[in-house]
Write an enzyme that holds these catalytic residues in place. Structure first.
Site, PDB file in Angstrom:
ATOM      1  N   LYS A   1      17.108   3.839   2.426  1.00  0.00           N
ATOM      2  CA  LYS A   1      17.553   4.087   3.797  1.00  0.00           C
ATOM      3  C   LYS A   1      19.039   3.801   3.952  1.00  0.00           C
ATOM      4  CE  LYS A   1      14.459   3.582   7.100  1.00  0.00           C
ATOM      5  NZ  LYS A   1      13.654   3.002   8.181  1.00  0.00           N
TER       6      LYS A   1
ATOM      7  N   ASP B   1      14.626  -0.485   2.242  1.00  0.00           N
ATOM      8  CA  ASP B   1      15.257  -0.436   3.565  1.00  0.00           C
ATOM      9  C   ASP B   1      16.389  -1.467   3.598  1.00  0.00           C
ATOM     10  OD1 ASP B   1      15.744  -0.719   6.372  1.00  0.00           O
ATOM     11  OD2 ASP B   1      13.812   0.169   6.815  1.00  0.00           O
ATOM     12  N   THR B   2      16.079  -2.726   3.877  1.00  0.00           N
ATOM     13  CA  THR B   2      17.131  -3.757   3.810  1.00  0.00           C
ATOM     14  C   THR B   2      17.406  -4.143   2.357  1.00  0.00           C
ATOM     15  OG1 THR B   2      15.501  -5.538   3.908  1.00  0.00           O
ATOM     16  CG2 THR B   2      16.426  -4.764   6.006  1.00  0.00           C
ATOM     17  N   GLY B   3      16.411  -3.976   1.500  1.00  0.00           N
ATOM     18  CA  GLY B   3      16.534  -4.383   0.106  1.00  0.00           C
ATOM     19  C   GLY B   3      16.098  -5.815  -0.142  1.00  0.00           C
TER      20      GLY B   3
ATOM     21  N   GLU C   1       8.158   1.839  -6.011  1.00  0.00           N
ATOM     22  CA  GLU C   1       8.172   1.408  -4.601  1.00  0.00           C
ATOM     23  C   GLU C   1       8.333   2.623  -3.701  1.00  0.00           C
ATOM     24  OE1 GLU C   1       7.535  -0.622  -2.308  1.00  0.00           O
ATOM     25  OE2 GLU C   1       9.082  -2.168  -2.211  1.00  0.00           O
ATOM     26  N   ASP C   2       7.797   2.538  -2.476  1.00  0.00           N
ATOM     27  CA  ASP C   2       7.936   3.676  -1.561  1.00  0.00           C
ATOM     28  C   ASP C   2       9.333   3.754  -0.948  1.00  0.00           C
ATOM     29  OD1 ASP C   2       7.488   1.385  -0.057  1.00  0.00           O
ATOM     30  OD2 ASP C   2       6.089   2.300   1.348  1.00  0.00           O
ATOM     31  N   ILE C   3       9.783   2.642  -0.358  1.00  0.00           N
ATOM     32  CA  ILE C   3      11.062   2.721   0.378  1.00  0.00           C
ATOM     33  C   ILE C   3      11.832   1.412   0.260  1.00  0.00           C
ATOM     34  CG2 ILE C   3       9.897   2.134   2.581  1.00  0.00           C
ATOM     35  CD1 ILE C   3      12.027   4.029   3.937  1.00  0.00           C
TER      36      ILE C   3
ATOM     37  N   ARG D   1      -0.524   6.846   7.396  1.00  0.00           N
ATOM     38  CA  ARG D   1      -0.622   6.971   5.932  1.00  0.00           C
ATOM     39  C   ARG D   1      -1.342   8.274   5.590  1.00  0.00           C
ATOM     40  NH1 ARG D   1       0.984   1.908   3.849  1.00  0.00           N
ATOM     41  NH2 ARG D   1       0.188   0.099   4.951  1.00  0.00           N
TER      42      ARG D   1
ATOM     43  N   PHE E   1      12.838   5.501  11.538  1.00  0.00           N
ATOM     44  CA  PHE E   1      11.589   5.037  10.956  1.00  0.00           C
ATOM     45  C   PHE E   1      10.800   6.263  10.500  1.00  0.00           C
ATOM     46  CE2 PHE E   1       7.576   2.949  10.385  1.00  0.00           C
ATOM     47  CZ  PHE E   1       7.982   1.737   9.856  1.00  0.00           C
TER      48      PHE E   1
ATOM     49  N   LYS F   1       0.812  -1.189   0.000  1.00  0.00           N
ATOM     50  CA  LYS F   1       0.000   0.000   0.000  1.00  0.00           C
ATOM     51  C   LYS F   1       0.863   1.264   0.000  1.00  0.00           C
ATOM     52  CE  LYS F   1      -3.470  -1.971   3.152  1.00  0.00           C
ATOM     53  NZ  LYS F   1      -4.038  -1.797   4.511  1.00  0.00           N
TER      54      LYS F   1
ATOM     55  N   THR G   1      13.205  -7.411   0.271  1.00  0.00           N
ATOM     56  CA  THR G   1      11.941  -7.559  -0.454  1.00  0.00           C
ATOM     57  C   THR G   1      12.111  -7.267  -1.945  1.00  0.00           C
ATOM     58  OG1 THR G   1      10.705  -6.945   1.523  1.00  0.00           O
ATOM     59  CG2 THR G   1       9.540  -6.786  -0.568  1.00  0.00           C
TER      60      THR G   1
END
Ligand code: HPA
Ligand code: MG
Length: 236
Positions: free
Chosen positions: A180, A152-154, A148-150, A215, A202, A82, A156
């Protein structure tokens, strides 16, 4: 006259993220309009909505320049729900502006929506589920832009890209509004295009959530510890 071309030096828009430094703690809340229901949960405004919009406009222009070369083939713009919905909507609309205003080039688009469920409690596997798209075989031989929005770890995005590659798209590009800068370990994925590199906090707002809250906040904000505690869900 002879010099006129010199005055028209190429203005090349950066595809790499604008870096928000660790030393920048964000803007004080009381300079902004914020929803009453979140005011006590936030520490600062890290990136105001207007700046997010400006950067997306620049990214749209860069993506349009880079990817219009495939015409008349469509670019499939894939929204990762989302969290990606605001960015997707604004980016696509700004590419549409380019299409509307330019007579020398164009970039036809079609739109797809997916949700990705990653198994967060088992980070040793990179298994993901893709939900919400009827037929991934429609990607065969098509140009794909994952929005994609963000990152982070990559983890996903690596898994998602690997999964989508099975359907043999002709090209895959990834654009992430945020990446990030992680303190613990390096992120394992670098998108083709990114809006901002943010410190290891965060962040919420502009469709990015914390347990489905925030959101409905326009600006990108950093949460207070008390806010993180307040909206924490006990699992198990
Ligand atoms: N905010 C919201 N969602 C996220 C984040 C974040 O900082 N990192 C990964 N998912
Ligand atoms: Mg989320």
């Amino acid at each position: 006259m002879a010099n006129s071309s010199k005055n028209m030096e190429q203005h090349h828009i950066e595809s790499s993220p604008l870096v928000i430094q660790d030393s920048f703690e964000g803007y004080p809340l009381n300079y902004f309009n914020l929803p009453l229901h979140y005011r006590d949960d936030l520490k600062s405004v890290l990136i105001p909505y207007g700046l997010v919009q400006d950067r997306i406009e620049a990214l749209a222009s860069r993506i349009f320049s880079d990817l219009h070369i495939h015409i008349p083939e469509q670019l499939i713009c894939m929204c990762v729900l989302k969290g990606g919905y605001r960015f997707f909507s604004d980016l696509v609309s700004k590419i549409q502006n380019e299409n509307r205003l330019r007579n020398d080039r164009s970039l036809p688009m079609s739109l797809e929506f997916i949700r990705v469920r990653s198994y967060v409690n088992d980070r040793s596997t990179d298994a993901i589920d893709i939900i919400g798209i009827s037929d991934l075989s429609s990607l065969n031989n098509k140009h794909l832009l994952i929005i994609e929005d963000i990152i982070d770890t990559g983890v996903t995005m690596v898994a998602l890209k690997k999964e989508l590659e099975k359907y043999n798209p002709k090209t895959i590009h990834v654009v992430s509004l945020f990446t990030k800068r992680r303190k613990d370990k390096k992120c394992i994925f670098k998108p083709d295009y990114s809006g901002f590199e943010v410190p290891d906090h965060f962040i919420v707002g502009y469709a990015l959530d914390y347990n489905e809250y925030f959101r409905d906040l326009e600006h990108i904000c950093v949460m207070k510890e008390s806010g993180i505690t307040k909206y924490k869900v006990q699992d198990g």
